[in-house]
Enzyme design. Structure first.
Site, mmCIF file in Angstrom:
data_model
loop_
_atom_site.group_PDB
_atom_site.id
_atom_site.type_symbol
_atom_site.label_atom_id
_atom_site.label_comp_id
_atom_site.label_asym_id
_atom_site.label_seq_id
_atom_site.Cartn_x
_atom_site.Cartn_y
_atom_site.Cartn_z
ATOM 1 C CG LEU A 44 -19.511 -16.788 -10.403
ATOM 2 C CD1 LEU A 44 -19.638 -17.054 -8.858
ATOM 3 C CD2 LEU A 44 -20.689 -15.935 -10.785
ATOM 4 C CB THR A 45 -16.671 -18.586 -14.650
ATOM 5 O OG1 THR A 45 -18.077 -17.989 -15.197
ATOM 6 C CG2 THR A 45 -16.613 -19.934 -15.385
ATOM 7 C CB CYS A 78 -22.463 -9.095 -9.550
ATOM 8 S SG CYS A 78 -22.226 -8.545 -8.191
ATOM 9 C CG LEU A 79 -23.434 -13.362 -12.758
ATOM 10 C CD1 LEU A 79 -23.490 -14.679 -12.853
ATOM 11 C CD2 LEU A 79 -22.219 -12.980 -13.612
ATOM 12 C CG LEU A 83 -21.375 -8.369 -47.103
ATOM 13 C CD1 LEU A 83 -22.607 -8.028 -46.318
ATOM 14 C CD2 LEU A 83 -20.419 -8.111 -45.925
ATOM 15 C CD GLU A 99 -21.795 -11.937 -17.650
ATOM 16 O OE1 GLU A 99 -21.912 -12.485 -16.697
ATOM 17 O OE2 GLU A 99 -20.608 -11.330 -17.770
#
Length: 397
Positions: free
Chosen positions: A144-145, A251-252, A351, A376
């Site tokens: 798509l992109t 879909c996304l 850390l 997305e």
């Protein structure tokens, strides 16, 4: 006579809100299966894969994921597991607790490529592709992109024209997970009838998928460009029930739902590492976890982590009930990815200098989530989705 109250269960730092009470035995079994697989097949090697910038053996990993039912997990029929959406979410959380690249492999396969065929494809397309994709025998990608059109897919330049009964597909797609190893691509293109989806076998003449190198995020993942140079497709390659931009956006939405869970997996790993480190790392004669500032960091991390998991559970139950709206997915994606990044960055400070070493997973997760924040739908796009839902005013244009 007053009944004697039952004793309270002990406080569990790994589940401070008791969220496991929301799960069924089947939910826990699914989670345990995916967690064991990730521990056996990903965690021993993922730091090396990340450092080398590759995902070796991806086809074998895909077949193993298929064998445990993780591909197209919440789809029904055609060899798919038919699991609940909560169970799929738990799987995404466990996969991303290992590495975002592994969860991306599963998300693109199941929530994008397979879902597009399952939801919008013909019966012939479903039978041809879905059983092999569910088994991991065929890897899929989702085009798509484009290089110049990310957040605005309506501006796509990839186009398909009719030539007799055939379609001829030309264009480029960018930042495509699984592209270089895919056997099938679901490609979206502009036609005279609007935006349509096409099922494209990747061995056709004119199709190429060069891998994108020099990434500093999602390094243990295959990311590619798709180049379509007059790719000729038969008439039945088009997804018959996909017309307009609403189809790829649906879909996304499926993929975004998995991210809501997955981001909390990355956050959980970083929190657990920071908590363990704070208990054992000594400075000024005692563990750093005994200092107020470190405890404040751990408390805030635990707060946002468990709120995010609770939100994911809530959205998952709504998804299983058929009541989940797209705006609610945006709510989850925006919040959980943003908070996961903050948890990872805070864990890095706990850390100290060790936080930047691949001996620990914190920096790997933090850099991966920079990609998750963008794909997305960027944070800004989800803010605008929610802004429109809240005000009734469209700020996109």
């Amino acid at each position: 006579m007053t009944a004697t109250p039952s004793p309270l269960p002990p406080f569990d730092p790994s589940d401070p809100l008791g969220l496991d009470d929301l799960l069924t035995d089947e939910d826990r079994a699914v989670r345990a299966t995916v967690r064991r697989w990730a521990a056996d097949r990903v965690l021993p090697d993922v730091a090396d894969w990340y450092e080398r910038g590759e995902l070796p053996g991806i086809r074998e990993l895909a077949r193993e994921l298929g064998a445990i039912g993780a591909l197209g997990m919440s789809l029904t029929g055609y060899g798919c597991a038919g699991a609940s959406h909560v169970q799929y979410g738990l799987a995404c959380l466990e996969l991303e607790a290992a590495d975002s690249g592994i969860r991306s492999l599963v998300s693109v396969q199941g929530s994008l490529a397979m879902y597009a065929i399952w939801r919008f494809g013909s019966e012939e397309q479903k039978r041809q592709w879905l059983p092999r994709m569910a088994a991991g025998e065929v890897i899929g990608c989702f085009g798509l992109t484009e290089p110049d059109h990310g957040s605005d897919p309506a501006g796509m330049r990839t186009h398909a024209r009719r030539d007799g009964s055939d379609w001829v597909l030309t264009g480029r797609k960018m930042w495509i997970t699984n592209g270089s190893v895919a056997g099938v691509a679901v490609v979206w293109a502009r036609t005279d009838d609007g935006i349509r989806g096409f099922v494209v076998p990747t061995d056709l003449p004119g199709f190429a998928a060069p891998e994108i190198k020099h990434k500093w995020s999602l390094r243990a993942s295959v990311t590619s460009e798709l180049v379509l140079d007059e790719v000729r497709l038969p008439a039945d390659a088009v997804l018959p029930d996909a017309r307009g931009l609403g189809a790829p956006l649906r879909c996304l939405g499926e993929a975004r739902y998995g991210i809501v869970w997955g981001a909390m997996g990355a956050a959980r790993t970083c929190f657990e590492v920071a908590l363990d480190y704070a208990r054992t790392r000594e400075q000024f004669g005692r563990p750093i976890g005994g200092f107020q500032l470190t405890q404040a960091k751990l408390a805030d991390m635990a707060l946002e982590l468990n709120k995010g998991v609770l939100l994911a559970h809530h959205l998952g139950r709504r998804r299983d009930a058929g009541t989940l709206r797209p705006e609610q997915i945006s709510f989850g994606k925006l919040n959980n990815v943003r908070e996961a990044i903050d948890i990872c960055r805070t864990a890095r400070t706990v850390l100290g200098a060790n936080g930047i070493s691949l001996e620990y997973p914190v920096m790997r997760h933090a850099t991966n989530l920079e990609s998750v924040l963008t794909y997305e739908g960027t944070a800004e796009m989800h803010q605008l989705v929610l802004g429109k839902a809240l005000t009734g005013l469209d700020a996109f244009r």
